[in-house]
Design a protein around this motif. Structure first.
Motif: not given
Lengths: 218, 218, 218, 218
Positions: B108, B111-112, B114-122
């Motif tokens: 996953i 995939e993050l 590739e997103n235009e937003l700067d995504l974070e996850y734990d």
């Protein structure tokens, strides 16, 4: 889309990144208040090509850039839908994740059998995995520039919003950053308005001076 | 633990599965009301060996067996803790789950990017996997017998509860089922009281007759 | 409205207070389970004159009489609307209350002026006064008889509900109380069904015996 | 209380209304970010006389003056307590309100008797009357000046907060308004810090210039 200020005859066309500078502080604060309490009864008017007034709920106003919470429920829902669609378009990756998740389900379900209670369970969905990962927009270490770009991206996500207005944001940006942001806005093709107190050399802007005289600077 | 009824001199010792039968319907309904509104000011008394009164919040009363919701937040929390402990005691299974979950996270996270937003996850925790599986006690297809057994198991889980009282539950159970339930209760070593209107041949019980006379039947 | 049990050919007409007694405990518990998990896929059927099936959400089942919470949000909302309508039909009382409430508003508003903050306020509505009074159905000291009457009244309030079913409620009622309840039901003209295990002398009932034979007793 | 900026050797004493002007925009935005993400691990330090660091939760930062919601649950609770105390100190007014409220209770309770349900009620408290009045701080028509004064009053109410910081607020205020606000702050004796980009003639301030040189201007 056009904006008409009280005291100024001519309306100003709002495009993808329109800057309006007020040299008069009293006029500036009065306009900002009109924007905050914007409604159909007010003297400041924002309207579409067909003269329909833009509703208050269609306008996003941002003064506190670093304090703005981009991770609203609505935005996260849209991001998660995006990620699901992205995975749907890559069946091989989606299948890998589903197989792994199915093996986890099997492993845990064996453990459930050992429990004295009669336990039931459903399946682990892709959405639940994304939620468990706590996916959200990273903002903690953002500079003003990065955060403004993210706010604009979130505005793009929220398709119902028709106008994004930044108040006094140039105070927190270098000239290069401002130019880069205006270029970025022109690419996404959505209306963004900057209400400012100081003019800049290399950026096009409208000036409303102390005599309420409107001029265009390119 | 003992229970003392108004009008009856002698208290009755509550053990792991004590049955009290009231032949007088008026007395039966009056005792049930006393149990429902049980508090220190009432004339019906339940007390521990040291004469400390059992608090209202320590008592669970069940009349509506099929309607009883065993999957309370508290119970699910305890079940999830149990499952986590169970997995902690099987390091090889836990490691397998963690490795699978870590691979899902990697897939996953690609995939993050590739997103235009700067995504974070734990990370995905074991607890989040259990929650995503929607683990809960299966009750939909339960018979009265199965549901009563589950209520007793839930009562055992809720260690703060000191007394479980069933009202008129024998109306929904065969003699064999009742005997089996009382045997089961004797194994878990917790206090359970049955308040009934009809005696049974093969089960020990106290009888309170129309003259408020208490007798023991074994 | 009619109910058709599996194993019994003939459907039974449900009227305002219909009693069905099962002499066979296995049949009784099976029917109760069918009623609890009642849905269109089940073998037990409840249907209107025009053969449309009654939906699960239109049926109220009550086993735990004393434990039943009559003060649901829905019921309180309906009671408050009733009280508002009652006051609307007595303009002189309503005006008195409004004048008193307006005087309270004046007295408090003088105090607001003394506060260093610029405080605003709206008015006190009749509904807010009713809510502040904490109006609700009194149930704490109820007997089984009183509580059953209140449950029936609440059922009458909830106009969307089409059928109220009591399970084994006669265990908690004297014969006189049962007769009085059935009389009361006949007055309010709504469908109520009693599923019981013991027959009564002075009350009309259907009996389903150990051979699944249906008979009517008047 | 003192604040120590990275790159500046000498700490600055924060008093009741301390203004710090940054002539360098890069330094200004960096300091604002440090304040937003203020924590013990950061290089910007705020500490009390005894060198204990001020906690993040003790600091209130306000950039969006008009958008700031002063009517938080905490603030309303404190306002309501204030009003209750105010009424307690005027027994004759309190008694008048209680008598009026008691008459309303009597009038409504007569109506409750007419209801077919057995309704209960408690009393209407002074607090419930204040809540029904929807008392809150009036902000809708506020100017920037009025809203800033209200934010400072709310800060005074929230006794746990130790420092209030305004970012770039002078852009929205005239010189007279700024002087009046700083005078007001000196009266309430609580720490307030203004982080600004433009100096003012008639207001004392610290200047941090492009060479990170700190000077005091009185």
């Amino acid at each position: 889309m056009k904006i008409r200020f009280p005291m100024i005859d001519e309306p100003i066309e709002i495009q993808n990144g329109t800057v309006i500078v007020f040299s008069n502080k009293y006029m500036f604060t009065r306009v900002v208040r009109e924007l905050y309490f914007y409604s159909e009864e007010r003297s400041l008017k924002i309207y579409e090509k067909d003269f329909r007034e833009v509703k208050n709920s269609d306008v996003m106003i941002v003064t506190d850039i670093l304090g703005y919470d981009v991770n609203s429920k609505n935005v996260l829902k849209l991001i998660y839908e995006d990620l699901e669609n992205q995975l749907n378009s890559k069946p091989e990756v989606k299948t890998m994740i589903e197989n792994l998740s199915s093996t986890i389900t099997d492993l845990i379900s064996y453990e459930l059998l050992e429990n004295e209670l009669d336990l039931e369970y459903d399946e682990i969905t892709i959405l639940e995995l994304i939620e468990s990962l706590g996916v959200k927009i990273e903002t903690l270490s953002d500079t003003f520039y990065e955060k403004i770009v993210e706010i604009i991206q979130v505005y793009k996500y929220l398709s119902r919003k028709k106008l994004l207005i930044f108040i006094n944001s140039f105070a927190f940006l270098s000239e290069n950053e401002i130019k880069s942001i205006i270029e970025y806005i022109s690419l996404i093709n959505k209306k963004v308005l900057f209400i400012e107190t100081l003019a800049l050399d290399d950026v096009n802007y409208y000036l409303i001076d102390d005599d309420f005289y409107l001029s265009r600077h390119e």
